[in-house]
Enzyme design. Structure first.
Site, mmCIF file in Angstrom:
data_model
loop_
_atom_site.group_PDB
_atom_site.id
_atom_site.type_symbol
_atom_site.label_atom_id
_atom_site.label_comp_id
_atom_site.label_asym_id
_atom_site.label_seq_id
_atom_site.Cartn_x
_atom_site.Cartn_y
_atom_site.Cartn_z
ATOM 1 N N LYS A 1 -12.600 -4.542 -7.423
ATOM 2 C CA LYS A 1 -13.321 -3.369 -7.927
ATOM 3 C C LYS A 1 -12.411 -2.456 -8.727
ATOM 4 O O LYS A 1 -12.872 -1.693 -9.557
ATOM 5 C CB LYS A 1 -13.851 -2.504 -6.773
ATOM 6 N N LYS B 1 0.825 -1.209 0.000
ATOM 7 C CA LYS B 1 0.000 0.000 0.000
ATOM 8 C C LYS B 1 0.860 1.261 0.000
ATOM 9 O O LYS B 1 0.502 2.265 -0.604
ATOM 10 C CB LYS B 1 -0.962 0.007 1.191
ATOM 11 N N LYS C 1 -6.836 -11.653 -8.722
ATOM 12 C CA LYS C 1 -8.036 -11.697 -7.887
ATOM 13 C C LYS C 1 -9.086 -10.713 -8.419
ATOM 14 O O LYS C 1 -8.731 -9.622 -8.860
ATOM 15 C CB LYS C 1 -7.616 -11.304 -6.468
#
Ligand code: TRP
Length: 332
Positions: A200, A116, A197
């Site tokens: 969104k 991240k 995976k």
């Protein structure tokens, strides 16, 4: 007859948007099944979502709609404690104490933090770094035995166990040591790139099914799903696209892989993709309808999350009081 003590299960999902088919089949649908056998608490992890900058008005709406989605997916506020993390102040409070019992080195090793931080190089805030201490607080407050998590959260759960064990060692038995509960849903991959995976944030909008998508859109996305160049509907290494479609079809119909292969023997991928699309659209129809009903009945939603917060608060407060006492804070 002696009744066996029900285990405690807790999980959470961040309100980052409408749940994907992957969130649903991989996690939330199973939470609804598990509420029958466990003392269960499920929460919308809104505080965790603050580690990324949110637009306030939009965020507030999204928290409510994700709470409605949780119920629409089958989490029953009569059977589970269904709540919103920020409504229970003990999460932030325990998180501080746990942060003081978590090492910089441990947090630095978290692969999600490293990923991240690389993705949001302009906002590597302290919350992003201490995120696992908050997650540990979520879990330990409820003395959870089992935590259903996907592989991406396993490292955080391991750290939670380390923090709990260390705390118990220093201050005496305080926390139940939680275990990961991974014998759950299927891992759903992107329809556009079945090696990744389903997400969104898939750059290709056809890769991701959102559980509120209209039936027509669902069928269309499945028709475009990436497969391979042979012809056989069977689960085999190297057939990532077909394997993913079979996993989805099996999850919504209950059919085994062998049954699916037999049913589609001699038929082409086109027929199979159409069948998967229709089965998913049908499966999600009642979820979408329940969601719409709930969003038209905000008073009921408010009633549910307030009740959930009260129930959660009672349990969480007990653990927090114990922790404050153990570490030597002066009672007021
Ligand atoms: N961090 C989890 C995720 O992003 C969400 C979460 C927050 C959670 N608190 C939790 C999951 C406690 C399980 C238990 O997916």
């Amino acid at each position: 007859m002696e009744e066996q003590k029900k285990k405690v299960i807790l999980s959470g999902i961040q309100p980052t948007g409408i749940f994907t088919l992957g969130n649903y089949l991989g996690a939330v649908r199973n939470w609804a099944k598990m509420q029958e056998d466990f003392h269960s608490a499920y929460m919308i992890a809104d505080l965790h979502a603050l580690t990324v900058r949110q637009e306030p008005a939009d965020f507030r709406k999204r928290i409510l709609s994700c709470y409605a989605l949780l119920l629409a997916c089958g989490v029953d506020p009569e059977k589970s404690i269904a709540f919103i993390q920020s409504h229970v102040p003990a999460h932030s409070q325990l998180s501080w104490v746990l942060s003081c019992n978590t090492q910089f080195g441990e947090l630095s090793r978290m692969t999600q933090f490293k990923d991240k931080a690389a993705q949001h190089a302009d906002n590597i805030n302290a919350g992003l770094f201490t995120y696992p201490s908050l997650m540990a607080a979520d879990i330990l407050l409820y003395q959870a035995d089992l935590v259903p998590v996907g592989v991406d959260q396993k490292q955080h759960l391991e750290l939670t166990r380390d923090i709990a064990n260390r705390f118990n060692g220093v201050y005496g038995n305080t926390f139940t040591i939680p275990e990961a509960y991974t014998a759950q849903g299927a891992k759903i991959m992107s329809l556009a790139d079945p090696t990744k995976k389903m997400s969104k944030s898939d750059p290709n909008p056809n890769g991701c099914i959102l559980i509120l998508d209209e039936p027509g859109a669902i069928v269309k996305k499945f028709k475009r799903a990436v497969t391979d160049s042979d012809m056989e509907v069977c689960y085999r290494e190297g057939k990532d696209g077909i394997n993913n479609l079979m996993t989805i079809y099996s999850a919504v119909t209950g059919l085994s892989m062998d049954q699916i292969t037999a049913d589609f023997a001699g038929k082409g991928y086109g027929d199979f993709k159409a069948a998967v699309g229709e089965a998913v659209a049908e499966h999600l129809r009642p979820v979408r309808e329940r969601y719409n009903d709930l969003m038209n009945n905000k008073d009921y939603l408010v009633e549910c999350y307030r009740k959930g917060a009260e129930q959660a608060e009672r349990i969480a407060r007990r653990t927090l009081d114990k922790v404050y006492k153990k570490v030597g804070l002066l009672a007021k």
